[in-house]
Scaffold this motif. Sequence first.
Motif, PDB file in Angstrom:
ATOM      1  N   LEU A   1     -58.403 -21.204 -10.944  1.00 14.10           N
ATOM      2  CA  LEU A   1     -58.623 -22.628 -10.723  1.00 14.10           C
ATOM      3  C   LEU A   1     -60.002 -22.839 -10.116  1.00 14.10           C
ATOM      4  N   TYR A   2     -60.509 -24.047 -10.192  1.00 11.59           N
ATOM      5  CA  TYR A   2     -61.868 -24.316  -9.715  1.00 11.59           C
ATOM      6  C   TYR A   2     -62.005 -24.183  -8.204  1.00 11.59           C
ATOM      7  N   ASN A   3     -60.875 -24.098  -7.472  1.00  8.65           N
ATOM      8  CA  ASN A   3     -60.951 -23.852  -6.031  1.00  8.65           C
ATOM      9  C   ASN A   3     -60.918 -22.360  -5.710  1.00  8.65           C
ATOM     10  N   GLY A   4     -60.878 -21.481  -6.753  1.00  9.16           N
ATOM     11  CA  GLY A   4     -60.947 -20.039  -6.561  1.00  9.16           C
ATOM     12  C   GLY A   4     -59.606 -19.321  -6.601  1.00  9.16           C
ATOM     13  N   ILE A   5     -58.509 -20.036  -6.556  1.00 12.00           N
ATOM     14  CA  ILE A   5     -57.179 -19.431  -6.588  1.00 12.00           C
ATOM     15  C   ILE A   5     -56.839 -19.027  -8.017  1.00 12.00           C
ATOM     16  N   GLU A   6     -56.270 -17.829  -8.185  1.00 16.59           N
ATOM     17  CA  GLU A   6     -55.836 -17.366  -9.504  1.00 16.59           C
ATOM     18  C   GLU A   6     -54.318 -17.446  -9.595  1.00 16.59           C
ATOM     19  N   LEU A   7     -53.817 -18.091 -10.656  1.00 11.91           N
ATOM     20  CA  LEU A   7     -52.385 -18.231 -10.887  1.00 11.91           C
ATOM     21  C   LEU A   7     -52.057 -17.834 -12.319  1.00 11.91           C
ATOM     22  N   GLU A   8     -50.846 -17.300 -12.522  1.00 15.31           N
ATOM     23  CA  GLU A   8     -50.406 -16.914 -13.860  1.00 15.31           C
ATOM     24  C   GLU A   8     -49.489 -17.991 -14.417  1.00 15.31           C
ATOM     25  N   TYR A   9     -49.703 -18.347 -15.686  1.00 14.70           N
ATOM     26  CA  TYR A   9     -48.920 -19.380 -16.352  1.00 14.70           C
ATOM     27  C   TYR A   9     -48.269 -18.807 -17.598  1.00 14.70           C
ATOM     28  N   ASP A  10     -46.965 -19.010 -17.727  1.00 11.79           N
ATOM     29  CA  ASP A  10     -46.195 -18.542 -18.872  1.00 11.79           C
ATOM     30  C   ASP A  10     -46.397 -19.528 -20.020  1.00 11.79           C
TER      31      ASP A  10
END
Length: 73
Positions: A55-64
């Motif tokens: 994300l543009y705030n630097g957090i990485e998330l996984e999306y199914d």
Amino acid sequence: MSDKLEDYIHPPHPPRLREHIGLIHWERGAGGEWTAETVRGQFAGGDSHAWVVRLYNGIELEYDLADWAPFQP
């Protein structure tokens, strides 16, 4: 060419690393109305079934991708 339905739901390959992407998730509310949730960021990894988005705030998330659909932001 494969005739499996899954081949049409999921993209054939993930985007390039650091490519700007968007994902959208549709959900039907209790009253029957549709609501959409979107995320935007840079592709950080994954395959044709799940993507990691930075994300543009630097957090990485996984999306199914069974729940989220890609769109061009």
